[in-house]
Scaffold this motif. Structure first.
Motif, PDB file in Angstrom:
ATOM      1  N   VAL A  87       4.755   3.685  -7.152  1.00 11.83           N
ATOM      2  CA  VAL A  87       5.735   2.703  -7.628  1.00 11.83           C
ATOM      3  C   VAL A  87       5.038   1.523  -8.299  1.00 11.83           C
ATOM      4  O   VAL A  87       5.509   0.989  -9.308  1.00 11.83           O
ATOM      5  CB  VAL A  87       6.617   2.203  -6.470  1.00 11.83           C
ATOM      6  N   LEU A  88       3.885   1.124  -7.767  1.00 14.68           N
ATOM      7  CA  LEU A  88       3.155  -0.015  -8.315  1.00 14.68           C
ATOM      8  C   LEU A  88       1.675   0.106  -7.988  1.00 14.68           C
ATOM      9  O   LEU A  88       1.257   0.954  -7.200  1.00 14.68           O
ATOM     10  CB  LEU A  88       3.724  -1.337  -7.775  1.00 14.68           C
ATOM     11  N   SER A  89       0.893  -0.745  -8.614  1.00 20.75           N
ATOM     12  CA  SER A  89      -0.527  -0.887  -8.307  1.00 20.75           C
ATOM     13  C   SER A  89      -0.757  -2.333  -7.909  1.00 20.75           C
ATOM     14  O   SER A  89      -0.463  -3.249  -8.684  1.00 20.75           O
ATOM     15  CB  SER A  89      -1.395  -0.543  -9.522  1.00 20.75           C
ATOM     16  N   ALA A  90      -1.251  -2.533  -6.704  1.00 22.97           N
ATOM     17  CA  ALA A  90      -1.480  -3.890  -6.199  1.00 22.97           C
ATOM     18  C   ALA A  90      -2.964  -4.187  -6.244  1.00 22.97           C
ATOM     19  O   ALA A  90      -3.752  -3.628  -5.477  1.00 22.97           O
ATOM     20  CB  ALA A  90      -0.945  -4.008  -4.772  1.00 22.97           C
ATOM     21  N   GLU A  91      -3.352  -5.024  -7.185  1.00 24.97           N
ATOM     22  CA  GLU A  91      -4.734  -5.446  -7.305  1.00 24.97           C
ATOM     23  C   GLU A  91      -4.879  -6.855  -6.765  1.00 24.97           C
ATOM     24  O   GLU A  91      -3.899  -7.496  -6.393  1.00 24.97           O
ATOM     25  CB  GLU A  91      -5.167  -5.372  -8.774  1.00 24.97           C
ATOM     26  N   LYS A  92      -6.116  -7.357  -6.756  1.00 21.96           N
ATOM     27  CA  LYS A  92      -6.369  -8.649  -6.131  1.00 21.96           C
ATOM     28  C   LYS A  92      -5.648  -9.787  -6.838  1.00 21.96           C
ATOM     29  O   LYS A  92      -5.090 -10.675  -6.201  1.00 21.96           O
ATOM     30  CB  LYS A  92      -7.876  -8.920  -6.107  1.00 21.96           C
ATOM     31  N   SER A  93      -5.637  -9.758  -8.175  1.00 26.78           N
ATOM     32  CA  SER A  93      -5.093 -10.888  -8.920  1.00 26.78           C
ATOM     33  C   SER A  93      -3.774 -10.580  -9.627  1.00 26.78           C
ATOM     34  O   SER A  93      -3.211 -11.460 -10.271  1.00 26.78           O
ATOM     35  CB  SER A  93      -6.116 -11.355  -9.970  1.00 26.78           C
ATOM     36  N   LYS A  94      -3.282  -9.337  -9.497  1.00 26.98           N
ATOM     37  CA  LYS A  94      -2.036  -9.007 -10.183  1.00 26.98           C
ATOM     38  C   LYS A  94      -1.380  -7.781  -9.557  1.00 26.98           C
ATOM     39  O   LYS A  94      -2.008  -7.035  -8.808  1.00 26.98           O
ATOM     40  CB  LYS A  94      -2.279  -8.762 -11.670  1.00 26.98           C
ATOM     41  N   ILE A  95      -0.105  -7.603  -9.882  1.00 27.42           N
ATOM     42  CA  ILE A  95       0.652  -6.427  -9.456  1.00 27.42           C
ATOM     43  C   ILE A  95       1.183  -5.752 -10.713  1.00 27.42           C
ATOM     44  O   ILE A  95       1.765  -6.413 -11.579  1.00 27.42           O
ATOM     45  CB  ILE A  95       1.812  -6.809  -8.527  1.00 27.42           C
ATOM     46  N   LYS A 144       0.834  -1.204   0.000  1.00 29.78           N
ATOM     47  CA  LYS A 144       0.000   0.000   0.000  1.00 29.78           C
ATOM     48  C   LYS A 144       0.869   1.254   0.000  1.00 29.78           C
ATOM     49  O   LYS A 144       0.540   2.252  -0.667  1.00 29.78           O
ATOM     50  CB  LYS A 144      -0.918  -0.007   1.227  1.00 29.78           C
ATOM     51  N   ARG A 145       1.985   1.211   0.725  1.00 29.38           N
ATOM     52  CA  ARG A 145       2.888   2.356   0.753  1.00 29.38           C
ATOM     53  C   ARG A 145       3.509   2.574  -0.625  1.00 29.38           C
ATOM     54  O   ARG A 145       3.585   3.708  -1.106  1.00 29.38           O
ATOM     55  CB  ARG A 145       3.985   2.122   1.800  1.00 29.38           C
ATOM     56  N   LEU A 146       3.935   1.509  -1.265  1.00 31.13           N
ATOM     57  CA  LEU A 146       4.509   1.619  -2.608  1.00 31.13           C
ATOM     58  C   LEU A 146       3.460   2.088  -3.614  1.00 31.13           C
ATOM     59  O   LEU A 146       3.774   2.830  -4.556  1.00 31.13           O
ATOM     60  CB  LEU A 146       5.089   0.270  -3.042  1.00 31.13           C
ATOM     61  N   GLN A 147       2.226   1.679  -3.403  1.00 31.17           N
ATOM     62  CA  GLN A 147       1.160   2.124  -4.287  1.00 31.17           C
ATOM     63  C   GLN A 147       0.900   3.616  -4.101  1.00 31.17           C
ATOM     64  O   GLN A 147       0.698   4.344  -5.080  1.00 31.17           O
ATOM     65  CB  GLN A 147      -0.111   1.321  -4.011  1.00 31.17           C
ATOM     66  N   ALA A 148       0.917   4.080  -2.854  1.00 25.98           N
ATOM     67  CA  ALA A 148       0.705   5.503  -2.583  1.00 25.98           C
ATOM     68  C   ALA A 148       1.813   6.355  -3.182  1.00 25.98           C
ATOM     69  O   ALA A 148       1.589   7.507  -3.577  1.00 25.98           O
ATOM     70  CB  ALA A 148       0.620   5.739  -1.069  1.00 25.98           C
ATOM     71  N   THR A 204      12.752   2.523  -9.118  1.00 27.05           N
ATOM     72  CA  THR A 204      12.574   2.702  -7.679  1.00 27.05           C
ATOM     73  C   THR A 204      12.731   1.392  -6.940  1.00 27.05           C
ATOM     74  O   THR A 204      13.361   1.327  -5.868  1.00 27.05           O
ATOM     75  CB  THR A 204      11.193   3.306  -7.384  1.00 27.05           C
ATOM     76  N   LEU A 205      12.186   0.310  -7.497  1.00 22.86           N
ATOM     77  CA  LEU A 205      12.360  -1.001  -6.882  1.00 22.86           C
ATOM     78  C   LEU A 205      13.822  -1.414  -6.880  1.00 22.86           C
ATOM     79  O   LEU A 205      14.315  -1.998  -5.913  1.00 22.86           O
ATOM     80  CB  LEU A 205      11.534  -2.046  -7.623  1.00 22.86           C
ATOM     81  N   GLN A 206      14.541  -1.099  -7.956  1.00 21.31           N
ATOM     82  CA  GLN A 206      15.966  -1.429  -8.017  1.00 21.31           C
ATOM     83  C   GLN A 206      16.747  -0.668  -6.954  1.00 21.31           C
ATOM     84  O   GLN A 206      17.672  -1.208  -6.339  1.00 21.31           O
ATOM     85  CB  GLN A 206      16.497  -1.103  -9.410  1.00 21.31           C
TER      86      GLN A 206
END
Length: 258
Positions: free
Chosen positions: A235-243, A228-232, A250-252
């Motif tokens: 950096v990413l969007s975390a959905e129920k069935s996928k990221i 949730k922090r990365l989504q805010a 940023t992840l690197q």
């Protein structure tokens, strides 16, 4: 505890076991790029006739998703050669805390490090997807390696690969923060399962937050809060069935401790 056995013995076998020659796939936490492609197939060195002989000695089992294949602390008897599906191998501490060692795919064997039915299982194996495995008892395995020396090389190569994997996991757990490990795992998933769409990377594998937590040595709640922090931060969007990863860089940076 053990999944039901498929009727008809091991006559119907997957093409991976009979004809495969590429490395078997595995999903594990490691910084060693050489380990990300997986180990050689167990039966790779064998002739078609020798492979058929090995498969005749085994008993096929269908293991449905979520069902245990073998359990930590139970008596050990041989190994399980994965014909199809995916098996998650994990360890449970006395406190109840769980760590995933690896996900193993078709062509790999699980149930080690013992091979010949001595002692008890030191970790557990569960079907992460509907799977078919070939059980080779310790007695059958002893007979096979005396008749088929090339099988011994496959077993040694497999055990060597697994030893490197678990050593790499121990190094990651001992030297990297949980945040670094999560970033590393997400980047690994991008490489293994990601599909680029419009400058973003969609991770299609259906791993739950609990699955991710067990791989990086954290709690499910911590992983959920971190995603949730990365989504805010975008950096990413975390959905129920996928990221969906928006900012690989940023992840690197997070993986490197920045």
């Amino acid at each position: 505890m053990l999944a039901s056995q498929a009727s008809g013995g091991s006559r119907s076998t997957g093409s991976v076991l009979l004809n495969g020659s590429t490395p078997a796939q595995a999903l594990l936490l490691t910084e060693n790029a050489a380990l990300t492609n997986g180990p050689p197939l167990l039966l790779q060195r064998l002739s078609l006739k020798e492979r058929e002989e090995v498969l005749k000695e085994g008993q096929r089992r269908v293991v449905y998703r979520g069902k245990m294949l073998f359990s930590q602390g139970t008596p050990h008897d041989g190994i399980f050669l994965i014909e199809s599906g995916r098996i998650r191998v994990f360890y449970i501490a006395p406190s109840g805390r769980e760590i995933t060692l690896a996900y193993w795919h078709a062509g790999n064997f699980v149930g080690g490090p013992e091979l010949f039915g001595q002692g008890t299982h030191v970790w557990s194996g569960v079907a992460a997807a509907n799977s078919v495995v070939l059980h080779l008892s310790g007695k059958a395995l002893r007979g096979l390696i005396t008749r088929i020396p090339a099988l011994s090389f496959g077993l040694i190569e497999g055990l060597t690969f697994k030893g490197k994997c678990y050593s790499a996991l121990a190094q990651m757990l001992g030297t990297r923060s949980v945040t670094e490990r999560l970033a590393h795992l997400l980047l690994h998933l991008c490489d293994a399962y990601g599909v680029e769409e419009g400058g973003k990377v969609v991770i299609g594998t259906a791993l739950t937050h609990a699955d991710l937590a067990h791989m990086v040595g954290a709690t499910r709640q911590w992983v959920t809060i971190s995603l949730k922090r990365l989504q805010a931060q975008g950096v990413l969007s975390a959905e129920k069935s996928k990221i969906v990863v928006h900012e690989i860089e940023t992840l690197q940076a997070l993986r490197g401790g920045s």
